[in-house]
Design an enzyme around this catalytic site. Sequence first.
Site, PDB file in Angstrom:
ATOM      1  N   LYS A   1     -48.396 -24.549 -23.673  1.00  0.00           N
ATOM      2  CA  LYS A   1     -47.603 -23.444 -24.218  1.00  0.00           C
ATOM      3  C   LYS A   1     -47.362 -22.384 -23.141  1.00  0.00           C
ATOM      4  CE  LYS A   1     -49.149 -24.458 -28.854  1.00  0.00           C
ATOM      5  NZ  LYS A   1     -50.359 -25.269 -28.637  1.00  0.00           N
TER       6      LYS A   1
ATOM      7  N   CYS B   1     -53.985 -25.948 -34.252  1.00  0.00           N
ATOM      8  CA  CYS B   1     -53.527 -27.312 -34.539  1.00  0.00           C
ATOM      9  C   CYS B   1     -54.403 -27.869 -35.666  1.00  0.00           C
ATOM     10  CB  CYS B   1     -53.518 -28.198 -33.296  1.00  0.00           C
ATOM     11  SG  CYS B   1     -55.075 -28.238 -32.426  1.00  0.00           S
TER      12      CYS B   1
ATOM     13  N   ALA C   1     -55.642 -22.886 -21.878  1.00  0.00           N
ATOM     14  CA  ALA C   1     -55.817 -24.216 -21.280  1.00  0.00           C
ATOM     15  C   ALA C   1     -55.577 -25.347 -22.295  1.00  0.00           C
ATOM     16  CB  ALA C   1     -57.232 -24.331 -20.723  1.00  0.00           C
TER      17      ALA C   1
HETATM   18  C1  LIG Z   1     -56.073 -25.179 -28.752  1.00  0.00           C
HETATM   19  S1  LIG Z   1     -56.690 -25.038 -27.145  1.00  0.00           S
HETATM   20  C2  LIG Z   1     -55.382 -24.187 -26.336  1.00  0.00           C
HETATM   21  C3  LIG Z   1     -54.219 -25.099 -25.959  1.00  0.00           C
HETATM   22  C4  LIG Z   1     -53.219 -24.404 -25.062  1.00  0.00           C
HETATM   23  N1  LIG Z   1     -52.707 -23.201 -25.669  1.00  0.00           N
HETATM   24  C5  LIG Z   1     -52.052 -25.295 -24.705  1.00  0.00           C
HETATM   25  O1  LIG Z   1     -50.994 -25.175 -25.280  1.00  0.00           O
HETATM   26  O2  LIG Z   1     -52.226 -26.151 -23.821  1.00  0.00           O
HETATM   27  C6  LIG Z   1     -57.871 -23.769 -27.321  1.00  0.00           C
HETATM   28  C7  LIG Z   1     -58.446 -23.259 -26.024  1.00  0.00           C
HETATM   29  O3  LIG Z   1     -59.264 -22.143 -26.320  1.00  0.00           O
HETATM   30  C8  LIG Z   1     -60.293 -22.103 -25.351  1.00  0.00           C
HETATM   31  N2  LIG Z   1     -61.330 -21.200 -25.871  1.00  0.00           N
HETATM   32  C9  LIG Z   1     -62.338 -21.451 -26.720  1.00  0.00           C
HETATM   33  N3  LIG Z   1     -63.022 -20.323 -26.981  1.00  0.00           N
HETATM   34  C10 LIG Z   1     -62.432 -19.344 -26.286  1.00  0.00           C
HETATM   35  C11 LIG Z   1     -62.688 -17.946 -26.122  1.00  0.00           C
HETATM   36  N4  LIG Z   1     -63.688 -17.333 -26.763  1.00  0.00           N
HETATM   37  N5  LIG Z   1     -61.878 -17.249 -25.298  1.00  0.00           N
HETATM   38  C12 LIG Z   1     -60.868 -17.857 -24.633  1.00  0.00           C
HETATM   39  N6  LIG Z   1     -60.590 -19.160 -24.738  1.00  0.00           N
HETATM   40  C13 LIG Z   1     -61.356 -19.897 -25.562  1.00  0.00           C
HETATM   41  C14 LIG Z   1     -60.687 -23.537 -25.151  1.00  0.00           C
HETATM   42  O4  LIG Z   1     -61.302 -23.692 -23.878  1.00  0.00           O
HETATM   43  C15 LIG Z   1     -59.330 -24.238 -25.243  1.00  0.00           C
HETATM   44  O5  LIG Z   1     -58.808 -24.421 -23.959  1.00  0.00           O
END
Ligand SMILES: C[S@@+](CC[C@H](N)C(=O)[O-])C[C@H]1O[C@@H](n2cnc3c(N)ncnc32)[C@H](O)[C@@H]1O
Length: 411
Positions: free
Chosen positions: A253, A365, A249
Site C-alpha cells: 500500500k 484483511c 511492511a
Molecule cells: C497487515 S500488515 C501491513 C501490510 C502493508 N500495509 C502492506 O500493504 O504491505 C501489518 C503490519 O503491521 C506491523 N505491526 C504489527 N504491530 C505493529 C505496531 N505496534 N506498530 C507498527 N507496526 C506493527 C507488522 O509488522 C506488519 O508488517
Amino acid sequence: MSVPDKALRATVGLLERWEQGASLADLLPDIGGDRIVHNTVLTILRTLASLDVLIDSASAGKVRKRLRPVLRWGTCQALYMQGLPDAAAVDVCVRYARRRFGRHQGAYVNAVLRNITAVIRAGSVEPLLAAAPLHVRLGLGPELVRRWEKRFPPDELADLAGVLQQNAPLTVRLRAGAPVPSDPDSLACLRLPDWAGDASFYISTDAHALFRSAEFARGDFYVQDPSTAMAPRMLDVQPGERVADLCAAPGGKSVMLAEALGRAGMLACADRSCRRMRRVRENLAGDDACLIVADAARAPFERGSFDAVLLDVPCSNTGVIRRRPDVRWRFSTRQLRELVDLQRRILAESAGLLRPGGRIVYSTCSIEPEENGEQVRWLTEGGTPLRLVTERELLPCKTHDGAYAALLIRD
Ligand SMILES: C[S@@+](CC[C@H](N)C(=O)[O-])C[C@H]1O[C@@H](n2cnc3c(N)ncnc32)[C@H](O)[C@@H]1O
C-alpha cells in the site's frame, strides 16, 4: 537423494516448525523458489483436518506426533497431488521414517499409508469425510466455524468455506505510469468495482511467462491482491500532502501512496518489524519516502502534522485464508482479543497525528466485526474528534481476498 526424498524431507521440516508455532508467512521465505514443496505445504495446510481424519482412521492405535508430518505428506500425495504413483510415495515415506525413527516406525508408516491408499482405491474417502464433524467438512478450524455459524446462514458459510479452499490466483497491479502490457498472453485483465478506483489489476494465466517478461523485470507490475487497493483508494492521497503509513511492511500500500503523491509531498512509512521494513525499502526503491522502524502505538511523529494517515493494522487475517491457509487452524478468540487491544492502542495514538481536517483510513484483511466496524465505533463514540465518513467490508471471493476499510476525518 531423489527429488521426492528431498521434497519430503523439506516439507516435513517446515511442518515441524509450523507445529512448533511458526506461521506460514515465517516459513515461506525458507521454501524459496521450490514450487513442489511450496504447493505441497499449502495443500497440506489447506486440507489438514481431512488428512488427519484419514490418517487416524487408518491407524491401529494413536498416531505418534512425530510421525504425523510424514503421514500427512504421504496422504496428501495419494489424495491431492499428481505425478508420483501411490506406491512410490509410500516407499519414500517408509524409507524416511525408517532412517529417522527406526525400523518399527517405518513398518508402522507403511501399514497406515497402505490402508489409506486402499481406502482411496475403494472410493471410500468421500463417505468417510461426509461423516466427519462440520469443521472438517468445511476445511476450517472448529473455533472459526463456531464463530461464523452465528453470522452466516449454512449455505453462505458453505460458499465462503468453498472459496477459502481454492488456491488464490496470482494477481498483479500495473504500477501507475507503466505502459499497458503489449503482449497480454500471460495476463487476463480484471474488471473491478469502484472500491479499486483506477488501479489496473491482471490475473496471471502463466506465472512463468509473467516472471520472465521484460515488463516484470522493469518493475511495471506489483504482485498484490485486488482487495489491497481499497484502503489507499479510500485515503485518496493528493500530490503535495504529508502522509503517514504506520504499519507499512511489506509495502504494497505504501507503493500506491507514493504513486499518488508523485514525488510531491512527504511519505513517512513505519513498521515495528525491522526485518519487514527491509522489504518496504526494496519495494519503495526509487520513490521518495522516509522509512523508520517504530511502534505505531507510540509513533515518534509531531502531533497534528499529517494530512492523511493509513493504518493497515495487524489483524487475524481471516480475509486472506486462501493465501495463508494455516490461519484457519490458528484462529483463536484469545488472540483476537489481544489484536483488538493492539489495534485500539494504534488507533487512539494515530488520531493525534492528524491536523484538523486530516483523514485516517483504518484497514484490516480480517472479516471479523470486532476488528473492523466495532473498532471504528469504539473510536468515534469514545470522545475523539474523529467522524466516520464511509466504511466497506469485502468478503473473500474468486477474484479477491476479504478486507475492511473505514475513512475517518478529524473535525
Ligand atoms: C497487515 S500488515 C501491513 C501490510 C502493508 N500495509 C502492506 O500493504 O504491505 C501489518 C503490519 O503491521 C506491523 N505491526 C504489527 N504491530 C505493529 C505496531 N505496534 N506498530 C507498527 N507496526 C506493527 C507488522 O509488522 C506488519 O508488517
